[in-house]
Every structure is written in structure tokens, then in C-alpha cells.
Design an enzyme around this catalytic site. Structure first.
Site, PDB file in Angstrom:
ATOM      1  N   HIS A   1      26.316 -50.607  66.847  1.00 55.10           N
ATOM      2  CA  HIS A   1      27.620 -51.091  67.298  1.00 55.10           C
ATOM      3  C   HIS A   1      27.742 -50.940  68.814  1.00 55.10           C
ATOM      4  CE1 HIS A   1      28.644 -50.598  63.041  1.00 55.10           C
ATOM      5  NE2 HIS A   1      29.813 -51.206  63.268  1.00 55.10           N
TER       6      HIS A   1
ATOM      7  N   ASN B   1      20.966 -43.699  68.548  1.00 55.07           N
ATOM      8  CA  ASN B   1      22.164 -44.258  67.917  1.00 55.07           C
ATOM      9  C   ASN B   1      22.849 -43.252  66.995  1.00 55.07           C
ATOM     10  OD1 ASN B   1      24.016 -46.377  67.074  1.00 55.07           O
ATOM     11  ND2 ASN B   1      22.845 -46.461  65.163  1.00 55.07           N
TER      12      ASN B   1
END
Length: 349
Positions: free
Chosen positions: A154, A186
Site C-alpha cells: 500500500h 513492508n
């Protein structure tokens, strides 16, 4: 200035943008109507010894036609080649999509103490989706990430859009994703960085964030030349794997025409030790603009600009990913206190 910043400035690349023009054919036809009539029969072609025939175009002087003999913009009758940046506007984010890299150029969001307190969205009800607003031949596809070795990372975090299910769902479109290293980035340091941004709402009533990928050069150990190289994933390979990611933070004091505390950070798309100081990744805004080809503060008066990391401590709080996942999946959480950011908002992604 750190060595990383110098490398960022020296290796600046990746200019992004699109120039739109219009072709006017009516005036062209009117101009051409003033030309001498075409001969009824073609004259013999000149030879090396015969005289050259004069140009049919009126001359302002030797070799300078007053009417251009060509019309390059006539190409537009068949279509505008681009580049085109697809602008996407949703309740939770605004982004610009790059059709070449299949990644966003940038994704912008806005968070406040209130927006993080409301919890009407649940990521367990959200699913990753292809973005139907992007033409099929240019969009990132779910199959492109399958067994790629990278997370669907994201750019605007889902945890920043819990104030409605629609807002959270919008963050799961692949146009809000980039291939990111999973373990060590991440799911770890990058997640801690996102937590840091959310914690800023404890000090500032309004925080705006722009996040995006970078494709930065590094020096080739063989010939010592600066080169940009990156992996490409997908079927066929078409999604660029960024070498770095950036965030630029605008922490607003909430007053009309008030001060804005700026912080620009560039992180490598790689494993980062959790004990690495966040300020090691801070760069001047101008260096980030030069590297990305984007402008972030062109309209912000310098008198209103403050340095974020001189006002607050720029540091991350480390929490293990598995524990973080367990936190947001725990049912029957106590209701948040009005005006206070619940602890889960600092750990969810």
C-alpha cells in the site's frame, strides 16, 4: 548532507509529466489556399546541370519560408501519444498512475485525530482489486503479483482509512500498490514508519502525506558509471519494482495561512534493521523533487515552512509484525476515547 543525499541529487532522474497541445487545421487550410495553383503537368525533374525550380512556398528571405512546409501536430488527428497520468480521486486518497511502470507516481492522503479515531472499516472485508479506471492494457493485474516474491505494498495504508469501509476498500486497488520487499521492509520498518506518521496527529491537528516510488541510480562497480536498473514482474513482465520509496509529510498547525512542518524521507526497497534511525533517511525536499521530477512545495511560502524533525523526535516504534496482525484481529476491542487515537491505529496497516 549525507552521502545518500548527494547520491540522490547526483542521480536524479525520472521526470514525470504530460504536455497537452491542440492542432488547429482551419487556419492551416486558409494559409495554404494562398499558395500558387499546382501546375497542370509535372515539369521534368532537375538534373545536376539543369537549373533548380523555385520553392512553391513564399519566401521571407533565402531559405526562410513564411509558411512552414510541414505540420508535425497533424499527428494528433490519429490520437495523442501521451504520456498520460491517470488521476484517481476517492474519499480516502488522490493519486496519479504511471502507465509505464504500472505504479503510482504519487498517492496523497489526509489524516486527522478524528479520522483515526473513527473505526467503521475492517480490512478483513476488503480485497485486492484491479483498478477498472485504468485501461486494461496499462493496468496492474492480480496475476502479476502471484509468486513474484514481493508484497502488494500500500502507498496509502489501509489503517489510515478506517473511518469507512468504502474509504478502506479504495486503498486496496492495485493502482495504490507497488511491489515491496516483504520481510524486513513492508511488514516491518515501512510499517513502523507508517505508525510514526499516524502518531504525528498527537501533535498536529492535520497531517497530509504524499507517498510514492523512486527508481534511483547507483554506481556500477565495473565501470563506475551511474545507472538505473530495476526488476520487472508480471505476466508478461510489466510492473517495475522500485529501488526506493519516498514520503513527504506536511504537518499543519491548523491555522489559516499557518505554519507547515515538512519532512521528506527516502527509504530503499530492501530489508532495513529495526534499530536504524529514521532520520538517516531524511533528505531535503529539493533533492526529492529533483529525483522524482515532481514538485511538492511550489506554492508554499518559505516563511511558513518549518522542519519537522526539529520540532518533534523523528523515530519509529518497533513492534513485531505477527503481534501487529494479532492486534487488529482481536475482537471486542474497548471503544476509543473521544479525541484520543486508540493504540490499534498505531499498529494496523
Amino acid at each position: 548532507m549525507s552521502k545518500f543525499t548527494f547520491a540522490l541529487v547526483a542521480g536524479a532522474s525520472a521526470a514525470v509529466g504530460a504536455v497537452a497541445t491542440a492542432a488547429v487545421f482551419g487556419s492551416r487550410r486558409q494559409q495554404e489556399s494562398n499558395l500558387p495553383p499546382a501546375p497542370t503537368s509535372a515539369p521534368p525533374l532537375p538534373t545536376r546541370t539543369s537549373p533548380q525550380y523555385p520553392s512553391p512556398f513564399p519566401q521571407d528571405g533565402p531559405g526562410h519560408p513564411s509558411i512552414p512546409p510541414v505540420d508535425p501536430s497533424g499527428l494528433f488527428q490519429y490520437g495523442f501519444p501521451g504520456p498520460i497520468s491517470d488521476l484517481r480521486t476517492t474519499p480516502s486518497l488522490t493519486s496519479s498512475f504511471n502507465r509505464t511502470t504500472r505504479n503510482p507516481n504519487w498517492s496523497a492522503e489526509h489524516i486527522t485525530p478524528l479520522s483515526l479515531t473513527i473505526s467503521h472499516g475492517d480490512r478483513r472485508h476488503s480485497v485486492f482489486t484491479e483498478d477498472p479506471s485504468i485501461p486494461v492494457k496499462f493496468r496492474a493485474k492480480l496475476a502479476d503479483y502471484f509468486r513474484s516474491g514481493y508484497d502488494r505494498g500500500h502507498q496509502v495504508p489501509a489503517a489510515d482509512a478506517k473511518w469507512s469501509q468504502e474509504a478502506m476498500d479504495a486503498t486496496f486497488a492495485l493502482s495504490n500498490m507497488c511491489p515491496q520487499v516483504g520481510e524486513g521492509f513492508n511488514r516491518d520498518y515501512w510499517a513502523h514508519f507508517e505508525d510514526f506518521v499516524r502518531r504525528l496527529t498527537s501533535f498536529y491537528p492535520s497531517v497530509r502525506v504524499v507517498t510514492g516510488p523512486l527508481y534511483l541510480p547507483k554506481r556500477d562497480p565495473v565501470d563506475s558509471k551511474w545507472k538505473v536498473t530495476y526488476e520487472v514482474i508480471g505476466h508478461p513482465p510489466n510492473i517495475a519494482v522500485p529501488t526506493h520509496f519516498y514520503k513527504i509529510i506536511y504537518a499543519e498547525d491548523g491555522k489559516v495561512g499557518g505554519n507547515v512542518s515538512l519532512g521528506a524521507f527516502v527509504l530503499p526497497n530492501d530489508r532495513i534493521p529495526n534499530d536504524k534511525p529514521l532520520q538517516d533517511f531524511e533528505v531535503p525536499v529539493e533533492a526529492l523533487e529533483r529525483a522524482s521530477g515532481l514538485e511538492f512545495v511550489g506554492l508554499l511560502d518559505e516563511r511558513r515552512r518549518k522542519k519537522l524533525c526539529q520540532e518533534i523526535s523523528c523515530s519509529v516504534i518497533v513492534k513485531q509484525y505477527a503481534e501487529r496482525q494479532k492486534t487488529f484481529q482481536t475482537p471486542n476491542q474497548p471503544p476509543p476515547v473521544k479525541g484520543q487515537v486508540p493504540a490499534t491505529t498505531l499498529t494496523q496497516r
